[in-house]
Design an enzyme around this catalytic site. Sequence first.
Site, PDB file in Angstrom:
ATOM      1  N   ARG A 158       0.827  -1.219   0.000  1.00  0.00           N
ATOM      2  CA  ARG A 158       0.000   0.000   0.000  1.00  0.00           C
ATOM      3  C   ARG A 158       0.856   1.262   0.000  1.00  0.00           C
ATOM      4  O   ARG A 158       0.381   2.344  -0.323  1.00  0.00           O
ATOM      5  CB  ARG A 158      -0.942   0.011   1.216  1.00  0.00           C
ATOM      6  N   LYS A 209       4.128 -15.565 -12.987  1.00  0.00           N
ATOM      7  CA  LYS A 209       5.511 -15.355 -13.442  1.00  0.00           C
ATOM      8  C   LYS A 209       6.008 -14.120 -12.687  1.00  0.00           C
ATOM      9  O   LYS A 209       5.947 -12.984 -13.175  1.00  0.00           O
ATOM     10  CB  LYS A 209       5.559 -15.177 -14.964  1.00  0.00           C
ATOM     11  N   GLU A 233       8.950 -29.126 -13.479  1.00  0.00           N
ATOM     12  CA  GLU A 233       9.466 -28.305 -14.583  1.00  0.00           C
ATOM     13  C   GLU A 233      10.945 -28.061 -14.320  1.00  0.00           C
ATOM     14  O   GLU A 233      11.498 -28.563 -13.347  1.00  0.00           O
ATOM     15  CB  GLU A 233       8.717 -26.987 -14.703  1.00  0.00           C
TER      16      GLU A 233
END
Length: 298
Positions: free
Chosen positions: A105, A151, A184
């Site tokens: 914020r 990502k 992965e």
Amino acid sequence: MSGAVYVNGRICTKEEATVSVYDHGFLYGDGVFEGIRVYDGRIFNLEEHLARLYESARHILLEVPLTPEAFKDAIIETVRASGLRDAYIRPVVSRGPGDLGLDPRKCQTATVVVIVDAIRLYPQEAYEKGLRMITATVRRPAPDALNGRIKSLNYLNNILARIEANQAGADEALMLSPEGYVCECSADNVFVVTGGALWTPATHLGLLRGITRDAVLSLAREHGLAAEERVFTLHDLYTASECFLTGTGAEVAPVVEVDGRRIGDGRPGPITHRLNAAFRDLARQVGTPVFAVKDARG
Ligand code: PMP
């Protein structure tokens, strides 16, 4: 100019491009990014990469201060300014400058950067002889710890795996899901060929849903190959007839050794070759033209 950088609306050189050290992208890795290729003046799958960028931003409640249309224009303009017909594009949106606490914020406006530079590829030898890979001890985070679909600028998990690959003298590091399934690699998705069919780990295991992965799944099906997203183990990988990686930089790259086990006959396999050629053809045929206006004027 060779290479160009867009920073909050201004295009400049690599040397001129700067952001604040108070930017939470720098202080906390709070932000998202993309990696996109330009093939002979055409941006490959730009819409898909932009969609993923906005989805990553939405997940982390980061407001991108540009509409997708304006972002696309900024990318095209930066590629034009770079003068490069073959390039790598790195759009980055970070939380922006704030104070030293992590509360987002405190960050008024997101920082938008688009870097366009030369591409660094695996050497041709890697495609002819194949890559050597190890399984990293460090696993991908559970999706409820940090979802791999984002990502994000937090790549430390992947970097730790990359360091393990470097220390082992390997080309890439395979990463497992928290439960121990094949997930992965540090910067690529992974596929195996088994019984003539293609398998790639399912997204719920905590991986990044690669744009190249999706393109290769479609290409494989167009070529009449069975292609499945599923859950499988290292045993399936060690005993597969072929293994390859996909990624914006890697394209379709054969893997011939994993953890000291030879995959198949230890040479890049025929299906990998076929998909690599099909992907390279596709990448050169489709894409958003960058120099269309200039070319049209002659
Ligand atoms: N997994 C990870 C962790 C990545 O960083 C990347 C991108 N380099 C990929 C997979 C491949 O994704 P893409 O095909 O969209 O480049």
